[in-house]
Design a protein around this motif. Sequence first.
Motif, mmCIF file in Angstrom:
data_model
loop_
_atom_site.group_PDB
_atom_site.id
_atom_site.type_symbol
_atom_site.label_atom_id
_atom_site.label_comp_id
_atom_site.label_asym_id
_atom_site.label_seq_id
_atom_site.Cartn_x
_atom_site.Cartn_y
_atom_site.Cartn_z
ATOM 1 N N LYS A 47 0.832 -1.210 0.000
ATOM 2 C CA LYS A 47 0.000 0.000 0.000
ATOM 3 C C LYS A 47 0.863 1.254 0.000
ATOM 4 C CE LYS A 47 -4.056 -1.983 2.246
ATOM 5 N NZ LYS A 47 -4.893 -1.971 3.453
ATOM 6 N N PHE A 48 1.978 1.207 0.728
ATOM 7 C CA PHE A 48 2.856 2.366 0.763
ATOM 8 C C PHE A 48 3.474 2.623 -0.609
ATOM 9 C CE2 PHE A 48 6.988 4.426 1.530
ATOM 10 C CZ PHE A 48 6.516 5.612 2.060
ATOM 11 N N SER A 49 3.930 1.578 -1.281
ATOM 12 C CA SER A 49 4.501 1.728 -2.629
ATOM 13 C C SER A 49 3.480 2.311 -3.598
ATOM 14 C CB SER A 49 4.994 0.385 -3.157
ATOM 15 O OG SER A 49 6.091 -0.063 -2.412
ATOM 16 N N THR A 50 2.247 1.819 -3.519
ATOM 17 C CA THR A 50 1.176 2.340 -4.374
ATOM 18 C C THR A 50 0.942 3.816 -4.101
ATOM 19 O OG1 THR A 50 0.123 0.178 -4.459
ATOM 20 C CG2 THR A 50 -1.253 2.073 -5.003
ATOM 21 N N THR A 51 0.939 4.195 -2.829
ATOM 22 C CA THR A 51 0.723 5.593 -2.460
ATOM 23 C C THR A 51 1.834 6.486 -2.987
ATOM 24 O OG1 THR A 51 -0.494 4.933 -0.487
ATOM 25 C CG2 THR A 51 0.383 7.163 -0.513
ATOM 26 N N VAL A 52 3.077 6.042 -2.848
ATOM 27 C CA VAL A 52 4.215 6.830 -3.354
ATOM 28 C C VAL A 52 4.115 6.991 -4.859
ATOM 29 C CG1 VAL A 52 6.720 6.850 -3.666
ATOM 30 C CG2 VAL A 52 5.749 6.279 -1.443
ATOM 31 N N ASN A 53 3.730 5.929 -5.552
ATOM 32 C CA ASN A 53 3.575 6.012 -7.005
ATOM 33 C C ASN A 53 2.485 7.008 -7.392
ATOM 34 O OD1 ASN A 53 5.615 4.158 -7.421
ATOM 35 N ND2 ASN A 53 4.230 2.435 -7.575
ATOM 36 N N LEU A 54 1.387 7.033 -6.650
ATOM 37 C CA LEU A 54 0.320 8.004 -6.930
ATOM 38 C C LEU A 54 0.829 9.431 -6.742
ATOM 39 C CD1 LEU A 54 -2.749 6.298 -5.189
ATOM 40 C CD2 LEU A 54 -2.373 6.567 -7.645
ATOM 41 N N VAL A 55 1.593 9.640 -5.684
ATOM 42 C CA VAL A 55 2.144 10.976 -5.427
ATOM 43 C C VAL A 55 3.081 11.386 -6.552
ATOM 44 C CG1 VAL A 55 3.664 12.300 -3.904
ATOM 45 C CG2 VAL A 55 1.887 10.841 -2.927
ATOM 46 N N LYS A 56 3.962 10.494 -6.953
ATOM 47 C CA LYS A 56 4.934 10.801 -8.018
ATOM 48 C C LYS A 56 4.236 11.090 -9.347
ATOM 49 C CE LYS A 56 8.982 10.603 -6.083
ATOM 50 N NZ LYS A 56 10.040 11.600 -6.242
ATOM 51 N N GLN A 57 3.069 10.477 -9.567
ATOM 52 C CA GLN A 57 2.321 10.701 -10.805
ATOM 53 C C GLN A 57 1.420 11.922 -10.720
ATOM 54 O OE1 GLN A 57 0.221 7.055 -11.503
ATOM 55 N NE2 GLN A 57 2.056 5.916 -12.013
ATOM 56 N N ALA A 64 -7.406 6.612 2.584
ATOM 57 C CA ALA A 64 -6.456 5.588 3.031
ATOM 58 C C ALA A 64 -5.022 5.973 2.680
ATOM 59 C CB ALA A 64 -6.807 4.241 2.411
ATOM 60 N N ALA A 65 -4.814 6.490 1.481
ATOM 61 C CA ALA A 65 -3.469 6.907 1.066
ATOM 62 C C ALA A 65 -2.986 8.088 1.909
ATOM 63 C CB ALA A 65 -3.462 7.269 -0.412
ATOM 64 N N ASN A 66 -3.880 9.009 2.213
ATOM 65 C CA ASN A 66 -3.501 10.133 3.072
ATOM 66 C C ASN A 66 -3.111 9.657 4.467
ATOM 67 O OD1 ASN A 66 -3.708 12.388 1.359
ATOM 68 N ND2 ASN A 66 -5.917 12.351 1.514
ATOM 69 N N LYS A 67 -3.821 8.668 4.988
ATOM 70 C CA LYS A 67 -3.491 8.134 6.311
ATOM 71 C C LYS A 67 -2.128 7.459 6.289
ATOM 72 C CE LYS A 67 -5.046 5.147 10.064
ATOM 73 N NZ LYS A 67 -3.752 5.215 10.619
ATOM 74 N N ILE A 68 -1.849 6.721 5.234
ATOM 75 C CA ILE A 68 -0.548 6.056 5.108
ATOM 76 C C ILE A 68 0.571 7.095 5.131
ATOM 77 C CG2 ILE A 68 0.940 4.769 3.517
ATOM 78 C CD1 ILE A 68 -1.657 3.276 2.633
ATOM 79 N N LEU A 69 0.418 8.154 4.343
ATOM 80 C CA LEU A 69 1.445 9.194 4.314
ATOM 81 C C LEU A 69 1.564 9.899 5.653
ATOM 82 C CD1 LEU A 69 1.060 10.829 0.793
ATOM 83 C CD2 LEU A 69 2.790 9.232 1.586
ATOM 84 N N ALA A 70 0.446 10.144 6.303
ATOM 85 C CA ALA A 70 0.477 10.811 7.606
ATOM 86 C C ALA A 70 1.195 9.945 8.636
ATOM 87 C CB ALA A 70 -0.939 11.128 8.065
#
Length: 98
Positions: A47-57, A64-70
Amino acid sequence: MKLSELKQIIKEQIQNELDSNKPEQVQGQVKTDLFKKLNVADFDPAKFSTTVNLVKQGKPLNTAANKILADVMVAMIKTSDDSLLNQIFANLKQIEAK
């Protein structure tokens, strides 16, 4: 020009536009073992890798992605291991959206 020809031209133009706006590919890989050292509660590397990829794109993030980053950010603030933070930042910088 026939109506069918016009429709075909419009379809081709729309398809070309859609093809040119395809999502960017991300090059590089998140070294999740570095982030595991931060002791983030319930850390899920996939999930963290997916979130980082979304941010980079530059894509929008869901709750859920915001919670992971937080959670990761809080863990990064709490850690006193500067060398770990330097390794994490170096890893994140090498990931590029192409």
